[in-house]
Structure formats: structure tokens, C-alpha cells
Design an enzyme around this catalytic site. Structure first.
Site, PDB file in Angstrom:
ATOM      1  N   GLU A 317      96.152  49.671  76.898  1.00 50.20           N
ATOM      2  CA  GLU A 317      95.020  49.983  75.447  1.00 50.20           C
ATOM      3  C   GLU A 317      95.654  49.238  74.392  1.00 50.20           C
ATOM      4  O   GLU A 317      95.976  49.825  73.132  1.00 50.20           O
ATOM      5  CB  GLU A 317      95.262  51.590  75.340  1.00 50.20           C
ATOM      6  CG  GLU A 317      94.996  52.526  76.160  1.00 50.20           C
ATOM      7  CD  GLU A 317      95.406  54.014  76.125  1.00 50.20           C
ATOM      8  OE1 GLU A 317      96.329  54.166  75.314  1.00 50.20           O
ATOM      9  OE2 GLU A 317      94.560  54.768  76.529  1.00 50.20           O
ATOM     10  N   CYS A 413      93.348  62.585  73.073  1.00 48.79           N
ATOM     11  CA  CYS A 413      93.957  62.141  71.624  1.00 48.79           C
ATOM     12  C   CYS A 413      92.771  61.863  70.776  1.00 48.79           C
ATOM     13  O   CYS A 413      92.807  62.303  69.548  1.00 48.79           O
ATOM     14  CB  CYS A 413      94.977  61.076  71.765  1.00 48.79           C
ATOM     15  SG  CYS A 413      94.242  59.739  72.393  1.00 48.79           S
TER      16      CYS A 413
END
Length: 544
Positions: A317, A413
Site C-alpha cells: 500500500e 480502517c
């Protein structure tokens, strides 16, 4: 540059009534917050299980069971509570406040005698506390709860969660630092740095500021702490991928003051940059501010998509290299754009330079909103620019791309992060510094604030971004000399501005992208702004 920082206005003072944004702000109150509470209580059929509230009940000794979820599962509740705080500040809701107070009671009951709060290490690995900062997310989780505590206190005046998290922060302060007997570690996932500054702002306890600075300054120092803790615990990783990740991935390859390019995990990076910006201002650290400016330039000019998306690689990521911006395997995590906007807001408040507001606005309108459905109950974690469903099914390099929004995620998240961001939109619209008020975004609203100890009411009427006109009413019942600074976006080829029917020379009064109108305001003044905003064909740098 490091004096007279702008500050956002209290959310309760900004009444948004906008054709575009109101539906999203209201969505937080009406749909997102209730839905996410049900998710955390595992009441949504077909969604990824959360177990978040159950974890707290177990950690508090109220129920029996095993921990379920990621090591940072607690942060879902923290960000939800922060969103609730903003929602209550805008729109008081007795029933919602009761639910939030119940959740806060659970957190308090799950707190250890020494102040420690973390359900994973309390339930699953009680002997593992602080042994794996690289992956364990203990400080990251603490940071999100600190942010929630500050927001809830500001919104409701209730200090129970603030006391819980202050006690936790005190324990962290006694645990980490250069002093004899303390751990010399720092977060594997940054977040607590910016949260500690918020805690300092509320409590005025300077040790929280010092702890934040310690965590930032310690990154990149030798010996490399994560190697030391790896040897100390006898090896092994929670996430096997860490065996192959470099120091750059954790932004720990050198002192942050030497960072010229955005490296590694994109969310970790921009949360850290936000904390750096806070500390640059608090310590009047021009060198740290210059590092923030270099990192901004690198991201915006070489590592950002047209949507404001950042972090182009699925593996880790992360940021990769300059101009590596593929459309179809792009990652652009929603959380990354949210952290990016937080960083820009801080830089904007410190420098009063509209270039930060330009990109902040881009991220809010695009990648952040792409992460949520109009119902508020489906979400994107990943936001590529090009999606071919057939290829996403067949091509392993595109397996991370979802072709429809999801009810929830195992790593969740992003959804609560979207909730707290949309609920706090009013903090992005205006900011105030001494006898100046800055208009950073064009959103229809009515806002009340005080300059020179006198009440001023600003009202925007606009159909932006679909129309190019913004009508502003400024009401000051007493004579009051102050400056209204209106952002003129960098994409605007020209703007026409009138104050009470008289033309203002925009170029003559423009500074760092803001049109400064200084006068003695009395009664109701009318400002008319017309942007030159034809549709423009945008073209990527040929190096992309």
C-alpha cells in the site's frame, strides 16, 4: 511563516446547507454512524465480522472469549467515537450520546491499572506488550483513541475518555524516551505523533508535545530499533511480508529532516508528515517545515494522481517512484487521501498558502468521496482510475481491485476514517488567525465567529463546483477592521470580485493564492466572486 498560525473554527459554528456536501454530512448522522455501530456489534448480515465491541467486553472482563480481528481492530471504535463527537457537536443527539458513553465506559473498563489500553495485547498476547512496535500497532491505536478523546471532550465537555487516554499517554511517556530504563522505540505505524499534539493543545501538558517530538526525531537513528526488538523477541513476524520490507517502507531510513521523497506505506507517511507539520509550528522548527514542503512538492508533482490519490502500489500500500502512476493497478487507499488532506490542512494553517488548500480540496472531492456509497453503507478501500471487471477477476495483479463497494473489510480502517472526515468537514472550510479569516473552500453555509472580540457572521451562497459564482455576506454589527482572505484556486484562469458593488483588483491584492480584502466592516457587506472555470482537458506528464 511560523507565527500566527490559522486555526479551524469550531464545528458547531459552521452550519452547512449545501446542495453537494450536505447530503454527505447528513449521511454521517443518519446512516454511517448507526451502520458502523451495528457492524462493530456484528449485526450486519453478509458483512465481514468485526468483533470490535466484543473484544472490549472480553478485555474488560465482562464476557469470556478470544480476541478476533487485526491487531489494530480497536481503532474502528476509536475513529467511530471521533465521528460521533463531530456529529454531536453539529447536531446534538441524546440517544447517540448515550451509546457513545456506553462505548467509552467499555474502554475505561478495559484499561489496565497502569493506564494501558489495547484489547489484542490484553486478551491474546499479554506478555507481548511493546515487544513488536514494528507491526503491533499499539501506539497507532493509542493515537486514534487520543484523537477521539479530544474530539469528544471538545464536543460534549465530558472528560471520561480524555482522562482514560491522558493516563495512557502518561504511561507511554514513562515507557519511551532517551532516559535510562526507557525503551528507545517509536511507532511502526505513525499516528500518535499528531494525536499527542492535539492532547497537548487541550491539556497544555508539555510532556505530550515532547513525546511526539521524541517519536519523530528518533526515526532513522542508529542502531535500528526494529532490528533490536526483532532479536529481543527471538524473531518472527505477525505479517510475513515484513521480512522483505526495507527501512524506507517505515520512513525510518534516515532522519525525517533529510527526507526528500515520499517513501513507503502511504498512510504511515502522511500521518507522520501531519505530525511533523504540527511540531514544526510548535517548536518553530524551520528545518522541519522545509522537509514538509519538500515532501509536499515531491508527492504533488511526481507521485499523486489527478484525483488526489496517493500510494500507487498494492504491495505494501505504498509509494513507489516518481511518475509511477498506473491507472488500472493503482491502489490509492482511501485512508491515504484522508491523511493527505490532514497534512495539507496543517501546512495551509501554518503557511497561509492556498496551494495546500487546492490539493486538499481535490482529495476531499475525489478519492475520499469515492470511498463511500450514497447510501453510506458500502465502501471502497482501493480507488483505481480504471476498472475492467473481467480483468480484475482474471488478472492476479488486479485482485485487490473491487468492482463494487463492500459492506465492510477484514482490515476496516477506511470506513470509519471516512465517517470522521465527512463529519468534520466544517473544519476545512474556514480558518482564523488574529484579525484574519480565511475562506478555504466554497460550501454553502452560515458561520459565526469572533474577531477582535466582536461577532462576525459569514454566509456563503453557491452552487460550486457546478456553477462559478460564490455570493458572500459578511455581517458585523459593530465597526470591526479585519481581513477576509478568499482563496482563488490555482486552476482558475481569472476571477472577478466585487465588494458592495465595487470591483476589486484581484491581481493587486493576491498573495499566495488568497485575495486579501482588508477594511473596516460594519453592517452587512456583500461580496460577489465569479471564477473563470471552463472545462479543461488535463494531460499527464509524459514521464507517467
Amino acid at each position: 511563516m511560523l507565527k500566527n498560525k490559522q486555526n479551524p473554527l469550531a464545528l458547531k459554528n459552521v452550519k452547512i446547507k449545501d446542495d453537494f456536501w450536505s447530503r454527505y454530512v447528513e449521511l454521517v448522522h443518519d446512516a454511517i454512524i448507526p451502520y458502523q455501530w451495528d457492524i462493530m456489534n456484528d449485526k450486519i448480515e453478509g458483512a465481514e465480522p468485526s468483533h470490535c465491541i466484543q473484544n472490549f467486553k472480553i478485555a474488560a472482563g465482562l464476557e469470556q472469549g478470544e480476541f478476533y480481528g487485526m491487531v489494530f481492530q480497536d481503532t474502528d471504535l476509536a475513529k467511530w467515537l471521533e465521528a460521533v463527537a463531530y456529529s454531536l457537536e453539529i447536531q446534538p443527539n441524546e440517544k447517540l450520546e448515550e451509546i457513545a458513553d456506553y462505548a467509552i465506559d467499555l474502554v475505561a473498563q478495559a484499561q489496565g491499572a497502569d493506564g494501558y489500553v489495547n484489547t489484542y495485547y490484553t486478551i491474546a498476547e499479554p506478555e507481548g506488550r511493546w515487544t513488536n512496535l514494528q507491526e503491533g500497532h499499539e501506539l497507532y491505536t493509542a493515537g486514534h483513541f487520543i484523537e477521539a478523546a479530544v474530539a469528544y471532550y471538545n464536543a460534549t465537555g465530558k472528560d471520561k475518555l480524555l482522562k482514560v487516554m491522558s493516563k495512557f499517554a502518561d504511561y507511554i511517556y514513562e515507557t519511551f524516551g532517551h532516559e535510562e530504563g526507557k525503551l528507545k522505540g517509536y511507532p511502526g505505524h505513525q499516528e500518535i505523533e499528531l494525536a499527542l499534539v492535539k492532547l497537548y493543545e487541550v491539556t497544555k501538558n508539555k510532556k505530550y508535545l515532547e513525546l511526539s517530538k521524541y517519536f519523530i526525531d528518533e526515526r532513522g537513528q542508529e542502531p535500528y530499533y526494529f532490528d533490536l526488538e526483532f532479536e529481543e523477541r527471538g524473531g518472527g513476524y505477525i505479517f510475513p511480508v515484513f521480512e522483505y520490507l526495507t527501512r524506507e517502507y517505515l520512513q525510518a531510513h534516515s532522519s525525517v529532516l533529510k527526507h526528500d521523497t515520499a517513501e513507503g506505506h502511504s498512510v504511515r507517511a502522511v500521518y507522520m508528515y501531519a505530525g511533523m507539520a504540527d511540531l514544526a509550528y510548535e517548536y518553530k522548527d524551520a528545518e522541519m517545515l522545509k522537509a514538509c514542503e519538500r515532501l509536499f512538492d515531491n508527492i504533488v508533482n511526481r507521485r499523486m494522481y489527478i484525483t488526489g490519490g496517493i500510494g500507487s502500489a498494492e504491495s505494501g500500500e505504498r509509494f513507489t517512484g516518481d511518475y509511477d502512476l498506473p491507472n488500472d493497478i493503482n491502489y490509492s487507499e482511501t485512508c491515504a487521501s484522508i491523511g493527505f488532506a490532514m497534512f495539507f490542512q496543517r501546512m495551509l494553517n501554518i503557511t497561509k498558502n492556498a496551494k495546500y488548500a487546492d490539493v486538499m480540496e481535490k482529495a476531499l472531492y475525489n478519492t475520499v468521496l469515492a470511498g463511500i456509497s450514497l447510501r453510506g453503507t458500502e465502501f471502497f478501500y482501493v480507488n483505481p482510475l480504471e476498472v475492467w471487471p473481467y480483468a480484475c477477476e482474471k488478472h492476479p495483479a488486479k485482485s485487490h481491485v473491487k468492482t463494487t463497494r463492500q459492506k465492510w473489510f477484514g482490515v476496516a480502517c477506511c470506513p470509519p476514517n471516512i465517517a470522521r472526515t465527512l463529519a468534520s468537514l466544517g473544519q476545512y472550510i474556514y480558518s482564523v488567525a488574529k484579525d484574519e479569516v480565511y475562506m478555504n473552500m466554497f460550501v454553502e453555509n452560515k458561520t459565526t465567529f469572533f474577531l477582535n472580540d466582536q461577532e462576525v457572521i459569514l454566509e456563503q451562497q453557491t452552487k460550486y463546483p457546478f456553477q462559478n459564482m460564490v455570493n458572500i455576506s459578511c455581517d458585523s454589527k459593530e465597526e470591526n477592521e479585519f481581513t477576509l482572505a478568499i482563496r482563488i484556486p490555482s486552476w482558475c484562469m481569472g476571477a472577478k470580485v466585487k465588494v458592495d458593488g465595487e470591483n476589486i483588483d484581484v491581481n493587486e491584492n493576491l498573495n499566495k493564492g488568497y485575495l486579501y480584502i482588508k477594511k473596516v466592516w460594519h453592517g452587512i457587506s456583500k461580496i460577489e466572486v465569479i471564477f473563470d472555470m471552463p472545462a479543461q482537458l488535463m494531460e499527464a506528464n509524459p514521464k507517467v
